[in-house]
Motif scaffolding. Sequence first.
Motif, short mmCIF file in Angstrom:
data_model
loop_
_atom_site.label_atom_id
_atom_site.label_comp_id
_atom_site.label_asym_id
_atom_site.label_seq_id
_atom_site.Cartn_x
_atom_site.Cartn_y
_atom_site.Cartn_z
N GLU A 16 0.82 -1.20 0.00
CA GLU A 16 0.00 0.00 0.00
C GLU A 16 0.86 1.26 0.00
O GLU A 16 0.49 2.29 -0.59
N CYS A 17 2.03 1.19 0.65
CA CYS A 17 2.91 2.35 0.68
C CYS A 17 3.64 2.53 -0.64
O CYS A 17 3.80 3.67 -1.12
N VAL A 18 4.06 1.44 -1.25
CA VAL A 18 4.69 1.52 -2.56
C VAL A 18 3.71 2.14 -3.56
O VAL A 18 4.08 3.01 -4.35
N SER A 19 2.44 1.72 -3.50
CA SER A 19 1.44 2.28 -4.42
C SER A 19 1.29 3.78 -4.21
O SER A 19 1.26 4.56 -5.17
N PHE A 20 1.19 4.21 -2.95
CA PHE A 20 0.95 5.63 -2.66
C PHE A 20 2.22 6.47 -2.80
O PHE A 20 2.15 7.70 -2.65
N GLN A 21 3.34 5.87 -3.11
CA GLN A 21 4.52 6.66 -3.45
C GLN A 21 4.46 7.14 -4.90
O GLN A 21 5.26 7.97 -5.32
N SER A 22 3.48 6.64 -5.64
CA SER A 22 3.28 7.02 -7.03
C SER A 22 2.40 8.26 -7.12
O SER A 22 1.32 8.31 -6.52
N ASP A 23 2.83 9.25 -7.88
CA ASP A 23 2.01 10.44 -8.09
C ASP A 23 0.69 10.08 -8.74
O ASP A 23 -0.36 10.69 -8.44
N GLU A 24 0.69 9.10 -9.64
CA GLU A 24 -0.54 8.71 -10.32
C GLU A 24 -1.56 8.16 -9.32
O GLU A 24 -2.76 8.45 -9.41
N CYS A 25 -1.10 7.36 -8.36
CA CYS A 25 -2.00 6.82 -7.33
C CYS A 25 -2.59 7.95 -6.50
O CYS A 25 -3.80 8.00 -6.25
N ILE A 26 -1.75 8.88 -6.07
CA ILE A 26 -2.22 9.99 -5.26
C ILE A 26 -3.25 10.82 -6.01
O ILE A 26 -4.31 11.17 -5.48
N ARG A 27 -2.97 11.13 -7.28
CA ARG A 27 -3.88 11.96 -8.07
C ARG A 27 -5.17 11.22 -8.42
O ARG A 27 -6.18 11.86 -8.72
N THR A 28 -5.14 9.91 -8.39
CA THR A 28 -6.34 9.12 -8.66
C THR A 28 -7.20 8.96 -7.42
O THR A 28 -8.43 9.13 -7.46
N VAL A 29 -6.57 8.68 -6.28
CA VAL A 29 -7.32 8.31 -5.08
C VAL A 29 -7.81 9.53 -4.30
O VAL A 29 -8.96 9.56 -3.84
N ARG A 30 -6.97 10.53 -4.15
CA ARG A 30 -7.34 11.65 -3.27
C ARG A 30 -8.64 12.35 -3.68
O ARG A 30 -9.47 12.66 -2.81
N PRO A 31 -8.89 12.61 -4.96
CA PRO A 31 -10.16 13.24 -5.31
C PRO A 31 -11.37 12.37 -4.94
O PRO A 31 -12.41 12.90 -4.50
N VAL A 32 -11.24 11.06 -5.10
CA VAL A 32 -12.35 10.16 -4.78
C VAL A 32 -12.56 10.09 -3.27
O VAL A 32 -13.69 10.05 -2.79
N TYR A 33 -11.46 10.06 -2.53
CA TYR A 33 -11.55 10.10 -1.06
C TYR A 33 -12.35 11.32 -0.62
O TYR A 33 -13.24 11.24 0.23
N GLN A 34 -12.06 12.47 -1.23
CA GLN A 34 -12.80 13.69 -0.90
C GLN A 34 -14.26 13.56 -1.30
O GLN A 34 -15.17 14.03 -0.59
N GLY A 35 -14.53 12.90 -2.42
CA GLY A 35 -15.90 12.68 -2.82
C GLY A 35 -16.66 11.83 -1.82
O GLY A 35 -17.84 12.09 -1.52
N LEU A 36 -16.01 10.81 -1.27
CA LEU A 36 -16.63 9.96 -0.26
C LEU A 36 -16.94 10.76 1.00
O LEU A 36 -17.95 10.52 1.67
N VAL A 37 -16.07 11.72 1.35
CA VAL A 37 -16.33 12.57 2.51
C VAL A 37 -17.55 13.45 2.25
O VAL A 37 -18.42 13.61 3.12
N SER A 38 -17.63 14.03 1.06
CA SER A 38 -18.79 14.86 0.74
C SER A 38 -20.07 14.04 0.70
O SER A 38 -21.15 14.51 1.10
#
Length: 520
Positions: free
Chosen positions: A268-290
Amino acid sequence: MNVLFIMADQLRWDHLGCAGHPYLKTPHIDALAQRGVRFSNAFVTSGVCGPSRMSYYTGRYAVSHGATWNRVPLSVGEVTLGEMLRGAGLTLALTGKTHVMTDRTGLARLQIDGHSELGTLLAHGGFEEVDRYDGHHTPGDETGYPAFLRAHGYDGDDPWTDHVIAASGPDGEILSGWHMRHVHRPARVKEEHSETAYMTDQAIGFMRHVGSQPWVLHLSYVKPHWPYMAPAPYHAMYTPEQCLPVVRRDEERRAQHPVLAAYRQQEECVSFQSDECIRTVRPVYQGLVSQLDHHLGRLFDAMAASGQLERTFIVFCSDHGDFLGDHWLGEKELFYDTVQRVPFVVVDPRREADATRGTVESRFVECVDVVPTLLDALGIEAAEHRHRIEGRSLQPLLHKVPPTTPWREFVFSELDYSFRQARLILRKDVHQCRAFSLRDARWRYVYWVDEPEQLFDLQADPQEFNDLGRDPASAAVRAAMRDKLVAFLARRRHRTTLTDAQVAAGTHSYKKAGVFFGQW
């Protein structure tokens, strides 16, 4: 007065509008904070779901209650909030997640039938389960969610896997949300049939069912925890540019602490060291919060319409945060504010709390404070539980009454990583995988068993980049923090079979029992 104890799973403290996020929309949580007190320095006692939740439910630190990780059952000898309320004639109902693991060995040792009324209550951690849904795995008979999905046309042996945490590919193929590369696509479940919508419906239904009778409800959502699949429109509500910048520096990976180095090798840490993973997941995480915020608004509207909102004591919190790539890490667990600090809002409907409405309280609070706070709010005498409870009631802070003793100067957290791949990478014995942390206004100190200490100067380095744990110049600070940690651990409440009153009554009373040792 009713009590509504709301918990989100893996919700970061900084992902709310009222906490300063510049883009994330959480109007209903923000309005809740305006009706009560937002505690800006609230911390959990473990960055892992299970031990954190068991601390919320017992008012005790993991080092005391013993459920140090997700797979560790809460001992049958531990007393939870549900049992404390039951002793006062109240029932603690549950809709959602608890992460309580049944102590089957303890039940068998005491010859308690797991299917009896007592056995069921103990197995469920003292909760009366309206609908238990722990998420993160295929739901079973403990919840009505699979039947609900099938009734709405989501067919198959496992509608959760095939619809709730899956997307459709370009050719109609099913793409699993376990692969984070797919989470920019909308889930195959309609928003009104999603996990968050379903559990909100269960809570509203419970409130309608009990009507005007006083109730205590724990509403525990599984989001925004992974799998990070969101239904439309929440999957595309935010862009990467509307997310908080990732908090990391290259120097963190140079001369890094051995345990952190091992963690950063986990998938999970190797995946999140990727800029592509961060840019893919973070917007959706925020959507789940909303999405969570939207359904809380729906819940609060239903409560207001029935006249229940104005007479309900509300706690809103999270069990821990989520790294989302910060510090080159994914998931949670480790000792950074990103994970250990949580959103925490309390609304006390009584007029004694009017003076604090809409305020932000910066004094340290911990998840162990929920149990004594709720007992106080319900007017339940806690004398029979004081020898167990390690938290403090927040009522003085809510009612603007000066506490009778000085408030806490630091918060405590711990980690048992014996179940994690990091242990295998480091070739550790399971008893070597413990760490304990104190965090005050200036310092974050971590004591690792058989590994170097860590120390961060939060004034000079608020984002915890520069580890001073092996710096000779910080030896005196580390020694002082180590002494505080030892003193804190020495005061844990491990004597649980006698109340304080029983101990006081039995002090220096051996002659009354016919024992006359030491006489001349």
